[in-house]
Scaffold this active site. Structure first.
Site, PDB file in Angstrom:
ATOM      1  N   ASN A  23      44.377  55.898  30.545  1.00  0.00           N
ATOM      2  CA  ASN A  23      44.856  55.660  31.857  1.00  0.00           C
ATOM      3  C   ASN A  23      45.249  56.890  32.711  1.00  0.00           C
ATOM      4  O   ASN A  23      45.410  56.849  33.765  1.00  0.00           O
ATOM      5  CB  ASN A  23      45.698  54.495  31.914  1.00  0.00           C
ATOM      6  N   ARG A  92      35.545  50.840  35.693  1.00  0.00           N
ATOM      7  CA  ARG A  92      35.772  50.729  36.912  1.00  0.00           C
ATOM      8  C   ARG A  92      36.594  52.082  37.435  1.00  0.00           C
ATOM      9  O   ARG A  92      36.558  52.295  38.542  1.00  0.00           O
ATOM     10  CB  ARG A  92      37.232  49.464  36.791  1.00  0.00           C
ATOM     11  N   CYS A 116      36.128  46.167  32.380  1.00  0.00           N
ATOM     12  CA  CYS A 116      36.419  44.754  31.596  1.00  0.00           C
ATOM     13  C   CYS A 116      36.506  43.676  32.728  1.00  0.00           C
ATOM     14  O   CYS A 116      36.633  43.642  33.815  1.00  0.00           O
ATOM     15  CB  CYS A 116      37.786  44.927  30.972  1.00  0.00           C
ATOM     16  N   ARG A 121      40.611  42.346  40.536  1.00  0.00           N
ATOM     17  CA  ARG A 121      41.111  43.900  40.712  1.00  0.00           C
ATOM     18  C   ARG A 121      40.179  44.307  41.877  1.00  0.00           C
ATOM     19  O   ARG A 121      39.488  45.254  41.812  1.00  0.00           O
ATOM     20  CB  ARG A 121      40.605  44.454  39.529  1.00  0.00           C
ATOM     21  N   PRO A 122      40.637  43.753  43.210  1.00  0.00           N
ATOM     22  CA  PRO A 122      39.871  44.302  44.413  1.00  0.00           C
ATOM     23  C   PRO A 122      40.006  45.788  44.565  1.00  0.00           C
ATOM     24  O   PRO A 122      40.996  46.425  44.329  1.00  0.00           O
ATOM     25  CB  PRO A 122      40.168  43.407  45.397  1.00  0.00           C
ATOM     26  N   VAL A 123      39.090  46.370  45.262  1.00  0.00           N
ATOM     27  CA  VAL A 123      39.285  47.929  45.685  1.00  0.00           C
ATOM     28  C   VAL A 123      39.716  48.007  47.298  1.00  0.00           C
ATOM     29  O   VAL A 123      39.404  49.034  47.833  1.00  0.00           O
ATOM     30  CB  VAL A 123      37.915  48.848  45.443  1.00  0.00           C
ATOM     31  N   ASP A 124      39.697  46.893  47.695  1.00  0.00           N
ATOM     32  CA  ASP A 124      40.314  46.765  49.186  1.00  0.00           C
ATOM     33  C   ASP A 124      41.469  47.692  49.515  1.00  0.00           C
ATOM     34  O   ASP A 124      41.604  48.369  50.704  1.00  0.00           O
ATOM     35  CB  ASP A 124      40.499  45.466  49.696  1.00  0.00           C
ATOM     36  N   ILE A 326      49.753  39.688  36.183  1.00  0.00           N
ATOM     37  CA  ILE A 326      49.005  40.849  36.692  1.00  0.00           C
ATOM     38  C   ILE A 326      47.442  40.566  37.005  1.00  0.00           C
ATOM     39  O   ILE A 326      46.956  40.512  37.942  1.00  0.00           O
ATOM     40  CB  ILE A 326      49.088  42.264  35.928  1.00  0.00           C
TER      41      ILE A 326
END
Length: 416
Positions: A23, A92, A116, A121-124, A326
């Site tokens: 990560n 992602r 996954c 897990r939005p990208v907004d 989360i």
């Protein structure tokens, strides 16, 4: 499709060297897009996601050489400003090219992400932040298309704490005109590691390690050398495996101070721990005591360690309550652990784990990266043979896990 075959056979004993953090490595690789100069990286883990990222960067025109744990990047010839669906759907983190491309080249097309399947897990938040910095963004045909002559500094307050969002906006802000303030920024050690590389490249960033990052944009960034931080989740996974098997394990190449909450919970479970500047030793003298916990953003208990601790709790003494705050849909390992004889019930976003004295081997299926790690831990303590299918999930985030475990006494092998 590869599988793991595991025979539960007693304690893990010996030493394991922990790899660099996935990560941290992924955003750091994408930071190579911010400069035409050479960026040299060490301690890069040998993972599927790293190879996918390098493939993506090469498709854009980046020169990228991989030699063991060393990667050399040169972005002088980058000319394709697009991340296609074929690569983004498998990972992602591909969204992390968005900020660097818009900041340096004024344009980017990035397919909406995959990875996954553990929640929305939005990208907004990424989009909202870039728009605040002056980017024009449209979403069409499954692509995010961003344009900006030059990004302008802005105050960006994200609605939620987002690690990749913080990383994307931080990279974009380094080349923006003027000052950018990122409020509610993620404080994860991997974000800090990225920020430290950016500073070496000439970025001006204050507040590193806090939830408020202040960036003074510069005209250009230059090359740098950097060693990727140790993987705290890999370290935590091996510590859970040692605790579950009543082992005695030393981890090398780690940073104990970024694992505080995990180490505290292991102590609560009954583990004896010693730490040094770059090592941790865990000895587990008796069956673990069940430990309850709640996942949250760093520095609280990491969601990426939830599944592994659930495997430890499955064979612990007593009952534990595990609350996931989360990601929704992050209890897919429960059903598989129960196939091995665990006694776990899910109530909304909480799992109630009643510890049992022993598990028994069975055929199980990995559903995501950390779920697969929990099944490996369970397999190491189960009687008889456990076969874990779909371990390609595991290969996305663990560097030669079976080799490292075999070296400390585990009976585990990869089969086709």
């Amino acid at each position: 499709m590869d599988k793991f075959q595991i025979h539960g056979n007693g304690p893990l004993k010996g030493e394991i060297r922990v790899s660099g953090a996935k990560n941290a490595a992924l955003p750091i690789l994408c930071a190579g897009l911010l400069t035409a100069d050479t960026v040299s990286l060490d301690n890069v883990p040998n993972l599927q996601d790293v190879r996918t990222t390098l493939k993506l960067l090469r498709q854009m025109g980046m020169q990228a050489e991989l030699d063991g744990a060393r990667v050399t990047l040169n972005g002088a010839d980058v000319n394709v400003l697009e991340a296609p669906y074929e690569l983004v759907k498998t990972m992602r983190a591909s969204i992390l090219v968005l900020g660097p491309l818009v900041a340096r080249f004024g344009e980017a097309r990035v397919s909406l992400p995959g990875g996954c399947g553990i929640g929305a897990r939005p990208v907004d938040q990424h989009i909202k932040g870039l728009q605040a910095m002056g980017a024009e963004i449209t979403i069409e045909h499954g692509f995010i298309h961003a344009r900006a002559k030059r990004l302008k500094g802005a105050r960006v307050v994200t609605d939620m704490i987002t690690v990749t969002g913080t990383e994307n906006l931080l990279m974009a802000a380094t080349l923006a005109e003027g000052e950018t303030v990122l409020e509610n920024a993620a404080r994860e050690p991997e974000v800090t590691d990225l920020a430290q590389l950016l500073v070496k490249m000439g970025a001006k960033i204050e507040g590193i390690g806090t939830d408020r990052l202040v960036v003074q944009g510069v005209e250009r960034l230059h090359g740098a050398s950097h060693s990727v931080i140790a993987d705290r989740i890999e370290a935590g996974t091996f510590l859970c495996a040692a605790a579950a098997t009543l082992g005695d394990l030393v981890l090398r190449g780690v940073q104990p101070d970024i694992l505080d909450t995990v180490l505290d919970k292991l102590r609560e479970a009954g583990a004896k721990l010693e730490t040094g500047a770059d090592w941790i030793r865990l000895a587990m003298p008796q069956r673990a005591k069940a430990v309850s916990f709640r996942t949250s953003e760093y520095p609280a208990f990491p969601t990426d360690m939830q599944a592994q601790f659930m495997a430890l709790n499955a064979v612990a003494e007593g009952t534990a309550r595990v609350t996931e705050t989360i990601f929704e849909n992050r209890f897919m390992h429960v059903q598989e652990l129960n196939r091995l004889g665990a006694d776990i019930a899910v109530e909304g976003n909480t799992a109630v784990v009643n510890g049992v004295p022993r598990l028994s081997g069975a055929n199980v299926m990995a559903t995501d990266l950390r779920a697969s790690a929990s099944l490996v831990i369970a397999g190491l303590v189960a009687d008889g043979e456990t076969v874990i299918d779909r371990i390609y999930h595991l290969d996305r985030g663990y560097d030669r896990m079976e080799d490292k475990l075999s070296a400390v006494g585990a009976k585990i092998r990869r089969i086709a």
